[in-house]
Design a protein around this motif. Structure first.
Motif, PDB file in Angstrom:
ATOM      1  N   TYR A  43     115.111  29.480  -6.487  1.00 55.23           N
ATOM      2  CA  TYR A  43     114.400  30.800  -6.937  1.00 55.23           C
ATOM      3  C   TYR A  43     113.238  30.660  -7.573  1.00 55.23           C
ATOM      4  O   TYR A  43     113.229  29.738  -8.284  1.00 55.23           O
ATOM      5  N   THR A  95     110.518  34.589  -5.578  1.00 56.04           N
ATOM      6  CA  THR A  95     110.584  33.615  -4.521  1.00 56.04           C
ATOM      7  C   THR A  95     112.091  33.655  -4.581  1.00 56.04           C
ATOM      8  O   THR A  95     112.535  33.029  -5.427  1.00 56.04           O
ATOM      9  N   ARG A  96     112.866  33.533  -3.115  1.00 54.60           N
ATOM     10  CA  ARG A  96     114.511  33.260  -2.866  1.00 54.60           C
ATOM     11  C   ARG A  96     113.617  32.531  -1.716  1.00 54.60           C
ATOM     12  O   ARG A  96     113.863  33.406  -0.740  1.00 54.60           O
ATOM     13  N   ASN A  97     113.727  30.821  -2.326  1.00 56.03           N
ATOM     14  CA  ASN A  97     113.966  30.266  -0.699  1.00 56.03           C
ATOM     15  C   ASN A  97     112.758  29.806   0.375  1.00 56.03           C
ATOM     16  O   ASN A  97     112.093  30.374   1.313  1.00 56.03           O
ATOM     17  N   ILE A 106     110.898  38.461  -3.131  1.00 51.60           N
ATOM     18  CA  ILE A 106     112.332  39.072  -3.273  1.00 51.60           C
ATOM     19  C   ILE A 106     111.670  40.325  -4.003  1.00 51.60           C
ATOM     20  O   ILE A 106     110.855  40.361  -5.254  1.00 51.60           O
ATOM     21  N   THR A 107     112.663  41.011  -4.381  1.00 54.29           N
ATOM     22  CA  THR A 107     112.490  42.221  -5.151  1.00 54.29           C
ATOM     23  C   THR A 107     113.532  42.799  -5.740  1.00 54.29           C
ATOM     24  O   THR A 107     114.976  42.740  -4.476  1.00 54.29           O
ATOM     25  N   SER A 131     117.010  46.337  -6.236  1.00 55.58           N
ATOM     26  CA  SER A 131     116.951  47.076  -6.180  1.00 55.58           C
ATOM     27  C   SER A 131     116.577  48.301  -6.405  1.00 55.58           C
ATOM     28  O   SER A 131     116.069  48.493  -7.190  1.00 55.58           O
ATOM     29  N   VAL A 171     118.848  35.617 -11.456  1.00 51.54           N
ATOM     30  CA  VAL A 171     118.364  35.900 -10.718  1.00 51.54           C
ATOM     31  C   VAL A 171     118.890  37.210  -9.301  1.00 51.54           C
ATOM     32  O   VAL A 171     118.609  37.186  -8.398  1.00 51.54           O
ATOM     33  N   ARG A 172     119.804  37.146  -9.618  1.00 46.58           N
ATOM     34  CA  ARG A 172     120.699  38.349  -8.154  1.00 46.58           C
ATOM     35  C   ARG A 172     120.274  39.602  -8.741  1.00 46.58           C
ATOM     36  O   ARG A 172     120.108  40.295  -7.824  1.00 46.58           O
ATOM     37  N   ALA A 215     117.447  40.134  -9.863  1.00 51.13           N
ATOM     38  CA  ALA A 215     115.776  39.736  -9.237  1.00 51.13           C
ATOM     39  C   ALA A 215     116.190  39.776  -7.769  1.00 51.13           C
ATOM     40  O   ALA A 215     115.174  40.596  -7.385  1.00 51.13           O
ATOM     41  N   GLU A 216     116.827  39.512  -6.997  1.00 51.03           N
ATOM     42  CA  GLU A 216     116.804  39.995  -5.750  1.00 51.03           C
ATOM     43  C   GLU A 216     117.596  40.720  -5.230  1.00 51.03           C
ATOM     44  O   GLU A 216     118.061  41.214  -3.715  1.00 51.03           O
ATOM     45  N   ALA A 228     110.003  40.485 -10.402  1.00 51.31           N
ATOM     46  CA  ALA A 228     110.346  40.889  -9.114  1.00 51.31           C
ATOM     47  C   ALA A 228     110.769  42.355  -9.334  1.00 51.31           C
ATOM     48  O   ALA A 228     111.496  43.009  -8.431  1.00 51.31           O
TER      49      ALA A 228
END
Length: 276
Positions: A137, A146-148, A152-153, A155, A202-203, A205-206, A233
């Protein structure tokens, strides 16, 4: 005091930083055994928390390489003796060489390498890399997260009912009590606690988690990089009075925190207060 780093200058650091983080991951991974005990030597720090030779190896490597990347930056890391000269410095690297050491040594994949660069006390660059999961991330202030490499945003959930929550059970129970007192059903989905605090943030964040709870005594190195990723995010991390963390303080320790989407901030804080 120097001028703040412009976003373009921070972005220009990312290709080299990715290479450094990739090398750091390659140093750590040979010591990791999925589902088994680490091959690294393990000892206890003052206070009893574990540290492995992988933590120290990665920390030493990152201190050398990141200091080469930004020579003017001071240094704050979990595994390096604190240097008070960092206080008041315009640029500071904040590093956790292995966030989630207990997970690392027991073979759980949820550990990470967490790096942030502060400019005038604010994170302007953040990376949380999970080598065992092959996931990274990243965020640059004002440029999104970003993730990879994919954006990402957080929920889109805007109510606590049905929210996916992770963190220590006493904090979860208090949040649940607070929602129940408001007359709404406290039908949270409890997500298994994530050993790496940086990965917990970060989870959110995604969008995989709606609310992440953090016990007191988290340090700057647990938070700073993931905090920026979460902000970029569309979420935030704050204390239970709604204040965002202040970094690079003389004592880099924080109280209880919550990582949430922006629409859930006020409902979560109100529920927390009501559950006391």
């Amino acid at each position: 005091m120097t001028e703040p780093l412009p976003a373009d200058a921070v972005s220009d650091l990312m290709p080299a930083l990715r290479g450094v983080i990739r090398e750091a991951a390659e140093l750590a991974l040979p010591f990791f055994r999925a589902g088994g005990h680490t091959t690294a030597r393990v000892w206890s720090k003052a206070g009893g928390s574990p540290v492995t030779e992988a933590d120290v190896t990665v920390d030493t490597f990152l201190k050398i390489r990141l200091s080469e990347l930004v020579p003017d930056a001071a240094w704050l890391s979990e595994e390096t003796q604190d240097d008070p000269a960092r206080i008041g410095r315009d640029l500071v690297w904040i590093v956790d060489p292995i966030d989630g050491t207990r997970a690392f040594l027991s073979g759980h994949p949820d550990w990470s390498i967490a790096v942030a660069l502060l400019s005038r006390g604010e994170p302007v660059l953040g990376v949380v890399n999970a080598p065992a999961l092959q996931v990274s991330y990243e965020a640059v202030r004002g440029r999104g997260a970003t993730r990879n490499g994919a954006a990402i945003t957080v929920s889109a959930r805007d109510a606590l009912t049905g929210a996916r929550v992770t963190g220590p059970k006493p904090m979860f129970d208090r949040l649940q009590r607070g929602v129940g007192r408001g007359g709404a059903p406290a039908d949270f989905t409890l997500i298994e606690r994530i050993p790496s605090l940086a990965l917990r943030l970060v989870r959110v964040a995604e969008g995989a988690i709606d609310v992440g709870l953090v016990t007191a005594n988290a340090r700057d190195w647990d938070l700073a990089g993931a905090d920026l990723i979460l902000r970029e995010a569309g979420g935030l991390v704050c204390d239970l009075a709604g204040r965002v963390p202040a970094y690079n303080q003389p004592d880099p320790v924080h109280g209880e925190l919550v990582a949430v989407t922006s629409p859930l901030r006020d409902p979560a804080l109100a529920a927390w207060a009501g559950g006391a």
